[in-house]
Structures are given as C-alpha cells and as structure tokens.
Design an enzyme around this catalytic site. Structure first.
Site, PDB file in Angstrom:
ATOM      1  N   ARG A  11       0.838  -1.207   0.000  1.00  0.00           N
ATOM      2  CA  ARG A  11       0.000   0.000   0.000  1.00  0.00           C
ATOM      3  C   ARG A  11       0.874   1.259   0.000  1.00  0.00           C
ATOM      4  O   ARG A  11       2.086   1.174   0.184  1.00  0.00           O
ATOM      5  CB  ARG A  11      -0.898   0.035   1.250  1.00  0.00           C
ATOM      6  CG  ARG A  11      -1.962  -1.020   1.232  1.00  0.00           C
ATOM      7  CD  ARG A  11      -2.878  -0.964   2.432  1.00  0.00           C
ATOM      8  NE  ARG A  11      -2.273  -1.497   3.649  1.00  0.00           N
ATOM      9  CZ  ARG A  11      -2.156  -0.843   4.799  1.00  0.00           C
ATOM     10  NH1 ARG A  11      -2.605   0.392   4.894  1.00  0.00           N
ATOM     11  NH2 ARG A  11      -1.606  -1.409   5.842  1.00  0.00           N
ATOM     12  N   SER A 140      11.316   9.558   8.611  1.00  0.00           N
ATOM     13  CA  SER A 140      10.217  10.515   8.738  1.00  0.00           C
ATOM     14  C   SER A 140      10.714  11.851   9.252  1.00  0.00           C
ATOM     15  O   SER A 140      11.709  11.924   9.991  1.00  0.00           O
ATOM     16  CB  SER A 140       9.175   9.967   9.721  1.00  0.00           C
ATOM     17  OG  SER A 140       8.203  10.942  10.006  1.00  0.00           O
ATOM     18  N   TYR A 153       7.430   6.707  17.683  1.00  0.00           N
ATOM     19  CA  TYR A 153       7.688   6.799  16.240  1.00  0.00           C
ATOM     20  C   TYR A 153       8.933   7.663  15.972  1.00  0.00           C
ATOM     21  O   TYR A 153       9.770   7.302  15.139  1.00  0.00           O
ATOM     22  CB  TYR A 153       6.441   7.397  15.594  1.00  0.00           C
ATOM     23  CG  TYR A 153       6.411   7.422  14.093  1.00  0.00           C
ATOM     24  CD1 TYR A 153       6.110   6.281  13.351  1.00  0.00           C
ATOM     25  CD2 TYR A 153       6.626   8.608  13.398  1.00  0.00           C
ATOM     26  CE1 TYR A 153       6.046   6.320  11.971  1.00  0.00           C
ATOM     27  CE2 TYR A 153       6.565   8.661  12.021  1.00  0.00           C
ATOM     28  CZ  TYR A 153       6.268   7.518  11.306  1.00  0.00           C
ATOM     29  OH  TYR A 153       6.209   7.566   9.931  1.00  0.00           O
ATOM     30  N   ALA A 155      11.425   8.142  17.990  1.00  0.00           N
ATOM     31  CA  ALA A 155      12.603   7.377  18.440  1.00  0.00           C
ATOM     32  C   ALA A 155      12.960   6.296  17.434  1.00  0.00           C
ATOM     33  O   ALA A 155      14.140   6.092  17.104  1.00  0.00           O
ATOM     34  CB  ALA A 155      12.324   6.757  19.813  1.00  0.00           C
ATOM     35  N   LYS A 157      12.303   6.188  14.181  1.00  0.00           N
ATOM     36  CA  LYS A 157      12.819   6.749  12.927  1.00  0.00           C
ATOM     37  C   LYS A 157      14.187   7.394  13.136  1.00  0.00           C
ATOM     38  O   LYS A 157      15.065   7.286  12.262  1.00  0.00           O
ATOM     39  CB  LYS A 157      11.820   7.751  12.339  1.00  0.00           C
ATOM     40  CG  LYS A 157      10.478   7.138  11.934  1.00  0.00           C
ATOM     41  CD  LYS A 157      10.634   6.074  10.853  1.00  0.00           C
ATOM     42  CE  LYS A 157       9.302   5.682  10.231  1.00  0.00           C
ATOM     43  NZ  LYS A 157       9.427   4.633   9.204  1.00  0.00           N
TER      44      LYS A 157
HETATM   45  P1  NDP Z   1       0.601   2.692   5.056  1.00  0.00           P
HETATM   46  O1  NDP Z   1      -0.017   2.550   6.393  1.00  0.00           O
HETATM   47  O2  NDP Z   1      -0.206   3.237   3.924  1.00  0.00           O
HETATM   48  O3  NDP Z   1       1.224   1.275   4.597  1.00  0.00           O
HETATM   49  C1  NDP Z   1       2.037   0.573   5.483  1.00  0.00           C
HETATM   50  C2  NDP Z   1       2.688  -0.563   4.755  1.00  0.00           C
HETATM   51  O4  NDP Z   1       3.597  -1.198   5.666  1.00  0.00           O
HETATM   52  C3  NDP Z   1       1.700  -1.629   4.315  1.00  0.00           C
HETATM   53  O5  NDP Z   1       2.166  -2.166   3.112  1.00  0.00           O
HETATM   54  C4  NDP Z   1       1.767  -2.653   5.453  1.00  0.00           C
HETATM   55  O6  NDP Z   1       1.444  -3.989   5.042  1.00  0.00           O
HETATM   56  C5  NDP Z   1       3.257  -2.574   5.781  1.00  0.00           C
HETATM   57  N1  NDP Z   1       3.579  -3.033   7.121  1.00  0.00           N
HETATM   58  C6  NDP Z   1       3.207  -2.517   8.311  1.00  0.00           C
HETATM   59  N2  NDP Z   1       3.738  -3.224   9.322  1.00  0.00           N
HETATM   60  C7  NDP Z   1       4.455  -4.226   8.773  1.00  0.00           C
HETATM   61  C8  NDP Z   1       5.224  -5.295   9.279  1.00  0.00           C
HETATM   62  N3  NDP Z   1       5.359  -5.469  10.595  1.00  0.00           N
HETATM   63  N4  NDP Z   1       5.811  -6.131   8.409  1.00  0.00           N
HETATM   64  C9  NDP Z   1       5.681  -5.963   7.071  1.00  0.00           C
HETATM   65  N5  NDP Z   1       4.970  -4.968   6.526  1.00  0.00           N
HETATM   66  C10 NDP Z   1       4.362  -4.120   7.366  1.00  0.00           C
HETATM   67  O7  NDP Z   1       1.911   3.569   5.297  1.00  0.00           O
HETATM   68  P2  NDP Z   1       2.646   4.661   4.385  1.00  0.00           P
HETATM   69  O8  NDP Z   1       2.725   4.188   3.002  1.00  0.00           O
HETATM   70  O9  NDP Z   1       2.069   5.977   4.685  1.00  0.00           O
HETATM   71  O10 NDP Z   1       4.093   4.629   5.067  1.00  0.00           O
HETATM   72  C11 NDP Z   1       5.199   3.944   4.513  1.00  0.00           C
HETATM   73  C12 NDP Z   1       6.435   4.349   5.286  1.00  0.00           C
HETATM   74  O11 NDP Z   1       6.619   5.756   5.200  1.00  0.00           O
HETATM   75  C13 NDP Z   1       6.383   4.017   6.772  1.00  0.00           C
HETATM   76  O12 NDP Z   1       7.645   3.609   7.229  1.00  0.00           O
HETATM   77  C14 NDP Z   1       6.012   5.331   7.393  1.00  0.00           C
HETATM   78  O13 NDP Z   1       6.451   5.410   8.722  1.00  0.00           O
HETATM   79  C15 NDP Z   1       6.740   6.295   6.496  1.00  0.00           C
HETATM   80  N6  NDP Z   1       6.211   7.648   6.513  1.00  0.00           N
HETATM   81  C16 NDP Z   1       4.950   7.918   6.082  1.00  0.00           C
HETATM   82  C17 NDP Z   1       4.484   9.218   6.105  1.00  0.00           C
HETATM   83  C18 NDP Z   1       3.132   9.599   5.617  1.00  0.00           C
HETATM   84  O14 NDP Z   1       2.777  10.771   5.745  1.00  0.00           O
HETATM   85  N7  NDP Z   1       2.355   8.709   5.060  1.00  0.00           N
HETATM   86  C19 NDP Z   1       5.310  10.317   6.620  1.00  0.00           C
HETATM   87  C20 NDP Z   1       6.625   9.915   7.026  1.00  0.00           C
HETATM   88  C21 NDP Z   1       7.045   8.629   6.976  1.00  0.00           C
HETATM   89  P3  NDP Z   1      -0.107  -4.524   5.020  1.00  0.00           P
HETATM   90  O15 NDP Z   1      -0.730  -3.867   3.798  1.00  0.00           O
HETATM   91  O16 NDP Z   1       0.018  -5.995   4.885  1.00  0.00           O
HETATM   92  O17 NDP Z   1      -0.734  -4.064   6.288  1.00  0.00           O
END
Ligand code: NDP
Length: 242
Positions: A11, A140, A153, A155, A157
């Site tokens: 996603r 982040s 979060y 900590a 990142k």
């Molecule tokens: P989403 O919540 O849209 O998607 C999260 C994704 O991570 C999904 O594919 C989910 O898989 C997967 N995931 C979560 N936990 C695990 C796990 N334990 N093992 C494997 N896969 C996992 O998040 P974003 O796309 O928004 O975020 C992506 C990254 O960007 C993250 O690291 C987030 O911290 C970082 N980020 C996002 C920001 C934002 O504004 N959106 C800002 C700053 C940083 P599944 O679909 O199976 O649940």
C-alpha cells in the site's frame, strides 16, 4: 535476475516505490504483513510494467519470521539477486508519552527499527558478495524534528537514521550505499485521519505530498548515478522542516 525488495509494498508509499523500481527495470519482491489483496494489486500493477513481481509475506518485526521466510526465499532463488533494498514498512501508534502503553512503544520500535535490522542484515550479506547494493530506509520528519504524541515513532525513525549513517560507513568500500528518505505528510492510509486542511497551512508548499513524490527520491538514490551519495537523509516534506 536483479530484484528490488520493498518492505510494506502492498500500500501507500511502498506501492509507489514498487512501481518506481519497475520503471527502473527491476523485478520487484513485494513484502507485506497481512493485506494480501492489496499486495496482489501491487503485484499486478508492477507486472503491467513488464517486469517480474513476487509477493512475500512476513512481519518485519518478527526476527524468526524474517529469517525463515526471506532467508528461505534467498536460499531457494540464488539466481535472483536483491540489488536494492527499501526498508519502508512502518506503523504509527500515537499517544502522549505519559499515557503510552508498552505495546504501543514496542510495536512501533520493533517494526521500524527492528525491521530495518532483521531484514537488512540478511540482505546485506549477499550485497557484500556482489560488491554492489543500494539500501534506502524510509524514515520521517518525525525522526528529524520530533513530533508530540510520537515519542515511539520519532525514536524509531531517529534510530533508523543513526543506523543508516553507521552502516553506510561500514560497507561503503564494498560499493553499497545506505541512505534515508524522510517524508513529511504524504497522502496514504497512514495519514487518513489527520486534519489535512489545518496541517497544510503549516506547509510552505500548502499541500500534502503524494506517494509518487517520495518514490521519485527513492528511485534517484537507487540509481547507479547516485553512487557518490551515502549516509544521507533526503527530506520530501514540502519545506515543512529543513
Ligand atoms: P501505510 O499505512 O499506507 O502502509 C504501510 C505498509 O507497511 C503496508 O504495506 C503494510 O502492510 C506494511 N507493514 C506494516 N507493518 C508491517 C510489518 N510489521 N511487516 C511488514 N509490513 C508491514 O503507510 P505509508 O505508506 O504511509 O508509510 C510507509 C512508510 O513511510 C512508513 O515507514 C512510514 O512510517 C513512512 N512515513 C509515512 C508518512 C506519511 O505521511 N504517510 C510520513 C513519514 C514517513 P499490510 O498492507 O500488509 O498491512
């Protein structure tokens, strides 16, 4: 066969990164935790670009699962070389620290920081043998600036940023670069509950970013042309913090 492994590729930002990797002619190994339907949608979208895509389910925060599932995949597919690793999987579990539960602290730290460690230490050994690799960690704004309600979060990142800089120094001479991309507010499921109107007023570019705008920075760092950039953190935040 050259592969890019994207954790959390089912996603949001992870999916956009999978598509960027496909644009760069990488085959894509799409990790997800539980959303198989969306992982399959990512796979179909990547395949439309004419490369191979595989989905692989493991929880990045579970070291045994990472070792068995990803380790087995690597062992069973010696011809498939992971040249690019994007540690993107992450969650947020916001709470003021005085109210934060153990589970909220542990899950966020174990997913971002633990996940980075468990996945990278497996993949890096094959990169070291090939003397080439690109590791990109999605961190982040919160890990640079700190945000209230996100001690866990921030900590996690910030920890990954430190690890990025340390690992870059360990393996630079082997032709492997390690960098981080720090998004601000990006339109995904993770930011769905936020008050976008209120928050965008604080952003110099007056809008939330798109997953593709993060993926573009990741693509640059993953390219051969970025060979002299390592231990760096690139912000993609519309000017919110620099
Ligand atoms: P989403 O919540 O849209 O998607 C999260 C994704 O991570 C999904 O594919 C989910 O898989 C997967 N995931 C979560 N936990 C695990 C796990 N334990 N093992 C494997 N896969 C996992 O998040 P974003 O796309 O928004 O975020 C992506 C990254 O960007 C993250 O690291 C987030 O911290 C970082 N980020 C996002 C920001 C934002 O504004 N959106 C800002 C700053 C940083 P599944 O679909 O199976 O649940």
């Amino acid at each position: 066969m050259k592969f890019a492994l994207v954790t959390g590729g089912s996603r949001g930002i992870g999916r956009a990164i999978c598509l960027k990797m496909a644009d760069m002619s990488y085959n894509v190994l799409i990790n997800y935790k539980s959303n198989e339907a969306e992982a399959n949608n990512s796979r179909l979208l990547v395949e439309e670009k004419g490369v191979t895509a595989e989905i692989i389910q493991f929880d990045v925060s579970d070291k045994d699962e990472v070792k068995s599932v990803l380790g087995n995949w690597m062992e069973a597919n010696p011809e498939k070389v992971i040249e690019v690793l994007v540690n993107n999987a992450g969650i947020r579990e916001d709470a003021l620290m005085m109210w934060m539960k153990d589970e909220q602290w542990d899950s966020v730290i174990n997913t971002s920081l633990g996940g980075f460690f468990y996945v990278t230490r497996l993949v890096v050994s094959s990169m070291l043998m090939k003397k080439y690799g690109r590791i990109i960690n999605i961190v982040s704004l919160s890990g640079l600036k700190g945000l209230p309600g996100q001690t866990n979060y921030s900590a996690a990142k910030a920890g990954v940023i430190g690890a990025t800089k340390a690992l870059a120094q360990e393996i630079g001479r082997k032709g492997i670069t390690v960098n981080a991309v720090a998004p601000g507010f990006i339109k995904t499921d993770m930011t769905e509950g936020l008050n976008e109107k209120e928050l965008q007023a604080l952003i110099p570019l007056k809008r939330f970013g798109l997953p593709e705008e993060v993926a573009h920075a990741v693509g640059f760092l993953a390219s051969a042309e970025a060979a002299y950039i390592t231990a760096e953190v690139i912000s993609v935040n519309g000017g919110l913090y620099s």
